[in-house]
Design an enzyme around this catalytic site. Structure first.
Site, PDB file in Angstrom:
ATOM      1  N   HIS A  33      56.117  17.197  41.306  1.00 46.58           N
ATOM      2  CA  HIS A  33      56.853  16.574  42.410  1.00 46.58           C
ATOM      3  C   HIS A  33      55.889  16.074  43.489  1.00 46.58           C
ATOM      4  O   HIS A  33      55.950  14.906  43.898  1.00 46.58           O
ATOM      5  CB  HIS A  33      57.833  17.604  43.002  1.00 46.58           C
ATOM      6  CG  HIS A  33      58.712  17.070  44.081  1.00 46.58           C
ATOM      7  ND1 HIS A  33      60.040  16.769  43.881  1.00 46.58           N
ATOM      8  CD2 HIS A  33      58.464  16.781  45.383  1.00 46.58           C
ATOM      9  CE1 HIS A  33      60.564  16.314  45.007  1.00 46.58           C
ATOM     10  NE2 HIS A  33      59.624  16.310  45.944  1.00 46.58           N
ATOM     11  N   GLU A  34      54.982  16.938  43.908  1.00 42.51           N
ATOM     12  CA  GLU A  34      54.045  16.556  44.972  1.00 42.51           C
ATOM     13  C   GLU A  34      53.064  15.485  44.512  1.00 42.51           C
ATOM     14  O   GLU A  34      52.736  14.563  45.267  1.00 42.51           O
ATOM     15  CB  GLU A  34      53.292  17.790  45.484  1.00 42.51           C
ATOM     16  CG  GLU A  34      54.167  18.805  46.191  1.00 42.51           C
ATOM     17  CD  GLU A  34      54.981  18.212  47.332  1.00 42.51           C
ATOM     18  OE1 GLU A  34      54.515  17.243  47.975  1.00 42.51           O
ATOM     19  OE2 GLU A  34      56.093  18.706  47.581  1.00 42.51           O
ATOM     20  N   HIS A  37      54.733  12.115  44.733  1.00 43.69           N
ATOM     21  CA  HIS A  37      54.634  11.536  46.079  1.00 43.69           C
ATOM     22  C   HIS A  37      53.264  10.897  46.294  1.00 43.69           C
ATOM     23  O   HIS A  37      53.156   9.771  46.781  1.00 43.69           O
ATOM     24  CB  HIS A  37      54.801  12.630  47.144  1.00 43.69           C
ATOM     25  CG  HIS A  37      56.185  13.129  47.328  1.00 43.69           C
ATOM     26  ND1 HIS A  37      57.272  12.293  47.478  1.00 43.69           N
ATOM     27  CD2 HIS A  37      56.672  14.401  47.412  1.00 43.69           C
ATOM     28  CE1 HIS A  37      58.363  13.036  47.650  1.00 43.69           C
ATOM     29  NE2 HIS A  37      58.029  14.309  47.609  1.00 43.69           N
ATOM     30  N   ASP A 110      63.487  14.805  50.986  1.00 38.32           N
ATOM     31  CA  ASP A 110      63.032  13.443  50.663  1.00 38.32           C
ATOM     32  C   ASP A 110      64.202  12.461  50.733  1.00 38.32           C
ATOM     33  O   ASP A 110      64.080  11.353  51.274  1.00 38.32           O
ATOM     34  CB  ASP A 110      62.447  13.388  49.242  1.00 38.32           C
ATOM     35  CG  ASP A 110      61.303  14.349  49.027  1.00 38.32           C
ATOM     36  OD1 ASP A 110      60.614  14.687  50.015  1.00 38.32           O
ATOM     37  OD2 ASP A 110      61.090  14.768  47.874  1.00 38.32           O
TER      38      ASP A 110
END
Length: 220
Positions: A33-34, A37, A110
């Site tokens: 997930h990170e 980004h 988000d």
């Protein structure tokens, strides 16, 4: 407010909370997930550099975060820059879907931030051709008004058009994020492996992974 979203990107994430132990599966999801980004942020034009990626849980409740640091003051944002920010916010969910073919609750903040930006583009900044250069009022007043049948200066039809435009902007930005991640899946995998091992990646290491992947691609 929205100004807090796109001012100089300094993330205040609280102190580390070592006692919060994630399962290996959760840690892997947060890692992808990170990195999602970070990849989208790094591969767009006029985007602030990725300064740090971490999957160390914080007392704020965040299971990880990606920090961008923009050099110098930044008072005006173009439509393209706002769309880039929305795409970056959706990059985490895009990576989750690509890798796990599933989604988690981890993208709630988000989604909130992306929606704020997209709604402001439509209702306050005149950045929607469909809605034109009209100020449709404060977002909160729109929702409160809709609940009680007293929308601010316009009816349900216009409110529905605004909602559709907000969704279109976010959907388009998500497609862009997904395309970036799919195209650079090798970097995604390498970065995620390193993040799982070290729990924190700095700017030099992150940019080094790109340089390494590009070098190998040229050799092929």
């Amino acid at each position: 407010g929205l100004g807090d979203v796109y001012k100089r990107q300094v993330v205040i994430a609280g102190y580390q909370k070592k006692s919060r132990v994630l399962s290996e599966k959760e840690k892997l999801i947060v890692s992808y997930h990170e990195v999602g980004h970070a990849l989208v942020a790094a591969l767009q034009t006029n985007s602030a550099p990725v300064h740090k990626i971490t999957i160390i849980p914080r007392t704020s409740g965040a299971l990880g975060y990606t920090m961008q640091v923009d050099e110098g003051e930044h008072f005006l944002m173009s439509k393209e820059e706002l769309e880039n920010k929305i795409a970056t916010f959706t990059g985490g969910r895009a990576a989750e879907e690509l890798i796990f073919h599933s989604v988690t609750t981890g993208a709630s903040n988000d989604i909130e931030q992306a929606t704020k930006i997209a709604r402001a583009m439509v209702t306050r900044y005149g950045m929607s051709e469909q809605m034109g250069m009209i100020d449709y009022g404060d977002d909160d007043e729109v929702f409160i008004g809709r609940d009680f049948g007293h929308t601010k200066g316009y009816g349900e039809e216009v409110a529905s058009m605004i909602d559709r435009e907000v969704k279109r902007i976010i959907d388009d930005c998500y497609k862009e994020a997904r395309a970036i991640i799919e195209q650079h899946r090798d970097v995604l995998e390498r970065c995620c492996s390193l993040l799982m091992e070290k729990e924190k990646i700095g700017q030099e290491e992150f940019e080094g992974l790109f340089a390494e992947a590009e070098g190998e691609a040229k050799e092929c």
